[in-house]
Design a protein around this motif. Structure first.
Motif, PDB file in Angstrom:
ATOM      1  N   UNK A 152     -38.654  60.018 -67.482  1.00 30.44           N
ATOM      2  CA  UNK A 152     -37.653  60.420 -66.496  1.00 30.44           C
ATOM      3  C   UNK A 152     -38.282  61.139 -65.308  1.00 30.44           C
ATOM      4  N   UNK A 153     -39.395  61.857 -65.540  1.00 31.44           N
ATOM      5  CA  UNK A 153     -40.037  62.599 -64.468  1.00 31.44           C
ATOM      6  C   UNK A 153     -41.402  61.992 -64.188  1.00 31.44           C
ATOM      7  N   UNK A 154     -41.482  61.172 -63.144  1.00 31.86           N
ATOM      8  CA  UNK A 154     -42.724  60.490 -62.798  1.00 31.86           C
ATOM      9  C   UNK A 154     -43.356  61.165 -61.595  1.00 31.86           C
ATOM     10  N   UNK A 161     -55.904  67.403 -40.839  1.00 28.51           N
ATOM     11  CA  UNK A 161     -56.621  67.592 -42.081  1.00 28.51           C
ATOM     12  C   UNK A 161     -56.093  66.576 -43.076  1.00 28.51           C
ATOM     13  N   UNK A 162     -56.708  66.482 -44.218  1.00 28.68           N
ATOM     14  CA  UNK A 162     -56.174  65.648 -45.290  1.00 28.68           C
ATOM     15  C   UNK A 162     -55.668  66.558 -46.396  1.00 28.68           C
ATOM     16  N   UNK A 163     -54.728  66.070 -47.163  1.00 33.02           N
ATOM     17  CA  UNK A 163     -54.161  66.884 -48.231  1.00 33.02           C
ATOM     18  C   UNK A 163     -53.508  66.030 -49.292  1.00 33.02           C
ATOM     19  N   UNK A 164     -53.154  66.679 -50.390  1.00 28.74           N
ATOM     20  CA  UNK A 164     -52.499  65.999 -51.503  1.00 28.74           C
ATOM     21  C   UNK A 164     -51.046  66.439 -51.571  1.00 28.74           C
ATOM     22  N   UNK A 165     -50.151  65.460 -51.541  1.00 24.34           N
ATOM     23  CA  UNK A 165     -48.715  65.700 -51.688  1.00 24.34           C
ATOM     24  C   UNK A 165     -48.294  65.127 -53.039  1.00 24.34           C
ATOM     25  N   UNK A 166     -47.759  65.957 -53.896  1.00 25.42           N
ATOM     26  CA  UNK A 166     -47.295  65.505 -55.200  1.00 25.42           C
ATOM     27  C   UNK A 166     -45.777  65.357 -55.171  1.00 25.42           C
ATOM     28  N   UNK A 167     -45.304  64.172 -55.535  1.00 24.69           N
ATOM     29  CA  UNK A 167     -43.869  63.894 -55.567  1.00 24.69           C
ATOM     30  C   UNK A 167     -43.494  63.553 -57.008  1.00 24.69           C
ATOM     31  N   UNK A 168     -42.510  64.269 -57.532  1.00 25.50           N
ATOM     32  CA  UNK A 168     -42.036  64.049 -58.901  1.00 25.50           C
ATOM     33  C   UNK A 168     -40.624  63.498 -58.843  1.00 25.50           C
ATOM     34  N   UNK A 169     -40.441  62.295 -59.376  1.00 24.59           N
ATOM     35  CA  UNK A 169     -39.121  61.683 -59.457  1.00 24.59           C
ATOM     36  C   UNK A 169     -38.461  62.112 -60.759  1.00 24.59           C
ATOM     37  N   UNK A 170     -37.254  62.683 -60.642  1.00 30.08           N
ATOM     38  CA  UNK A 170     -36.567  63.241 -61.811  1.00 30.08           C
ATOM     39  C   UNK A 170     -35.308  62.437 -62.116  1.00 30.08           C
ATOM     40  N   UNK A 171     -34.684  62.788 -63.225  1.00 29.14           N
ATOM     41  CA  UNK A 171     -33.410  62.167 -63.574  1.00 29.14           C
ATOM     42  C   UNK A 171     -32.360  62.481 -62.520  1.00 29.14           C
ATOM     43  N   UNK A 172     -31.425  61.569 -62.335  1.00 30.07           N
ATOM     44  CA  UNK A 172     -30.322  61.805 -61.413  1.00 30.07           C
ATOM     45  C   UNK A 172     -30.671  61.578 -59.963  1.00 30.07           C
ATOM     46  N   UNK A 173     -31.824  60.967 -59.692  1.00 31.22           N
ATOM     47  CA  UNK A 173     -32.183  60.659 -58.319  1.00 31.22           C
ATOM     48  C   UNK A 173     -32.708  61.817 -57.518  1.00 31.22           C
ATOM     49  N   UNK A 223     -37.905  71.904 -54.599  1.00 30.20           N
ATOM     50  CA  UNK A 223     -37.370  71.365 -55.847  1.00 30.20           C
ATOM     51  C   UNK A 223     -35.935  70.883 -55.663  1.00 30.20           C
ATOM     52  N   UNK A 224     -35.574  69.896 -56.485  1.00 32.84           N
ATOM     53  CA  UNK A 224     -34.198  69.396 -56.500  1.00 32.84           C
ATOM     54  C   UNK A 224     -33.784  68.720 -55.211  1.00 32.84           C
ATOM     55  N   UNK A 225     -34.710  67.978 -54.585  1.00 28.76           N
ATOM     56  CA  UNK A 225     -34.410  67.295 -53.328  1.00 28.76           C
ATOM     57  C   UNK A 225     -33.512  66.092 -53.614  1.00 28.76           C
ATOM     58  N   UNK A 274     -36.054  51.799 -48.505  1.00 32.49           N
ATOM     59  CA  UNK A 274     -36.562  53.159 -48.287  1.00 32.49           C
ATOM     60  C   UNK A 274     -35.762  54.165 -49.110  1.00 32.49           C
ATOM     61  N   UNK A 275     -36.490  55.058 -49.791  1.00 31.11           N
ATOM     62  CA  UNK A 275     -35.879  56.195 -50.465  1.00 31.11           C
ATOM     63  C   UNK A 275     -36.037  57.407 -49.568  1.00 31.11           C
ATOM     64  N   UNK A 276     -34.923  57.923 -49.066  1.00 34.18           N
ATOM     65  CA  UNK A 276     -34.945  59.049 -48.135  1.00 34.18           C
ATOM     66  C   UNK A 276     -34.841  60.358 -48.899  1.00 34.18           C
ATOM     67  N   UNK A 277     -35.629  61.331 -48.493  1.00 35.20           N
ATOM     68  CA  UNK A 277     -35.620  62.668 -49.081  1.00 35.20           C
ATOM     69  C   UNK A 277     -35.212  63.647 -47.989  1.00 35.20           C
TER      70      UNK A 277
END
Length: 502
Positions: free
Chosen positions: A16-18, A37-49, A75-77, A85-88
């Motif tokens: 559920x949380x990828x 600069x370069x950087x790391x962005x971590x995105x976690x997909x959770x239940x409920x979209x 959190x909880x975006x 496209x998945x918009x956040x």
């Protein structure tokens, strides 16, 4: 048996949380001056979209060197689907936490108060694009704009950063004769230098022509690579080209092409152009941009190419009388069934090869791809929102019908703009919220339509229990606690709707 169910729950939670890490370029703009600069962005997909997003080890570049800030965690975006496209979209108050980069000795996060963060982002085709406004007015006296992700804009748009190209210098992301290929590359000379006569920031690019035995060699720079393959100026063997299959890199370690995964509406750049000597037959400088699928392409063309997504060209750039002028060129899209992967942008001191005059000069600064996102029409249930104007953001109308997001129709000037739609029910009215985002996430417009309805289908859903104002966040969620510095949709007890910032 309990252990089996526990393992099953853990497995389901993991599914559920990828989490996905995006290693992307980051452009930070403060007071109109950008650093990269370069950087790391971590995105976690959770239940409920919903999604969580973390900007790891956020660092500000200052005149005294890098300044570590910390992790920015949202959190909880809420997410919204617009085609592929998945918009956040969210606005939240965030307490930054200390980073974990061992190369940074001091992190400011623990000394900073909570900051207001506005996020507009999207995930499309495996690529992440986000734009953050971080309000650090209270602590640093700044609102910091952060653009994350590649393939939407030009790197080094202000020509602030340069690298070695043989005995010459070239702006990062750009190339001229110092890195050219072809049998005549060594005799082409230099036609590009860094200038402090900038439109903004500290520097810009100066392209200039020279004359050898009466033969004019135009100054040219490109995001691809120049090829000097012939002595005759207008021979197609003299060209700018790109080919993403090649592994060659420039003096900064970058390939000879710019990735582009989107479809901009136009290209815009600030220029200051003058002719060394007046030449009425060949009076113009030029800019061209060609979006391709990344396979080999050259400009000027030596054949008909089927790998072109779109072309933009302005070959009538006249002298600017010593003033900076914003020059634009709209993209015209082809019907070729190919996806955008790379772009070839070329700027020259004359629109005609080998023409112009000795001493022609073009100063170039602040180049960008423009993504339109102007709303030209709004309909609900097929009916026009009364007296709609792009500059007016709140409306009221009456419809005795149930309304869902599918009933909201938005007409946008800009084929690649993204639209997020939300519907909330308050006191027998539908509050319809429409957020329109430019494809690069840098521009946002927000409209609210309060639809009054006497339809029996909604009268019983939510009845007024008090007559105080009702507040919603930017992404359509009703809230009871209001935070300073944030934008809210306010629906008054009399049904009027406004947007406010505390």
């Amino acid at each position: 048996m309990r252990k089996i169910f526990t393992l099953l729950f853990v497995a389901m939670t993991a599914i559920a949380a990828r989490a996905t890490d995006y290693n992307v370029p980051i452009t930070i703009t403060i007071n109109g001056v950008s650093s990269e600069q370069t950087g790391v962005i971590t995105v976690v997909e959770k239940n409920g979209g919903q999604y969580d997003l973390t900007v790891k080890n956020f660092i500000l570049q200052t005149i005294n060197g890098p300044m570590g800030v910390g992790h920015v965690v949202l959190k909880g975006i809420e997410s919204y689907q617009d085609g592929d496209a998945t918009l956040l979209l969210t606005e939240d108050q965030v307490q930054m936490t200390e980073g974990d980069d061992p190369n940074v000795s001091v992190w400011l996060a623990s000394t900073l108060p909570p900051v207001n963060v506005l996020l507009c982002g999207k995930i499309e085709g495996g690529h992440l694009r986000c734009h953050l406004d971080i309000d650090m007015t209270e602590s640093l006296g700044q609102v910091i704009q952060v653009a994350m992700g590649e393939g939407w804009q030009m790197p080094n748009p202000g020509f602030e950063f340069w690298h070695d190209a043989g005995t010459h210098k070239e702006p990062n992301g750009w190339h001229s004769f110092g890195s050219a290929t072809g049998i005549w590359a060594g005799s082409a000379g230099n036609h590009l230098s860094q200038s402090k006569n900038a439109h903004s920031g500290e520097s810009c690019a100066r392209i200039y022509s020279t004359s050898i035995f009466g033969i004019v060699a135009n100054g040219t720079m490109t995001t691809g690579r120049l090829n000097a393959g012939a002595m005759i100026a207008d021979d197609p063997a003299n060209n700018a080209y790109l080919d993403t299959s090649l592994s060659d890199v420039d003096g900064n370690g970058n390939p000879f092409y710019i990735p582009l995964y989107s479809r901009p509406d136009s290209v815009a750049v600030w220029m200051k152009f003058k002719q060394g000597s007046k030449n009425s037959q060949h009076p113009y400088a030029t800019i061209s941009a060609v979006i391709t699928d990344g396979t080999y392409y050259q400009d000027p063309e030596d054949k008909a190419y089927t790998n072109v997504v779109a072309k933009a060209k302005n070959n009538e750039i006249a002298t600017t009388d010593g003033e900076w002028v914003r020059v634009t060129a709209p993209f015209v899209y082809t019907e070729n069934a190919v996806e955008p992967k790379a772009v070839l942008v070329t700027i020259s001191t004359n629109a005609d090869p080998g023409q112009g005059s000795d001493g022609d000069e073009v100063l170039v600064d602040d180049i960008e791809f423009v993504y339109n996102a102007k709303v030209t029409g709004l309909k609900i249930k097929g009916q026009d929102v009364p007296d709609f104007s792009p500059e007016v953001t709140t409306y009221e109308m009456v419809l005795d019908e149930e309304i869902t997001t599918d009933d909201i129709e938005v007409t946008v000037e800009g084929a690649t703009a993204n639209v997020a739609k939300m519907v909330s029910i308050v006191d027998g009215s539908y509050v319809c919220s429409v957020v329109v985002l430019s494809a690069d996430m840098s521009t946002m417009s927000h409209y609210v339509i309060d639809v009054k309805s006497s339809a029996s289908a909604i009268r019983g859903i939510q009845t007024a229990t008090n007559r105080s104002a009702t507040y919603f966040t930017l992404d359509g969620r009703q809230v009871k606690t209001l935070l300073p510095g944030r934008i809210y949709i306010c629906r008054q007890a009399d049904g009027t709707v406004t947007k406010i910032r505390l």
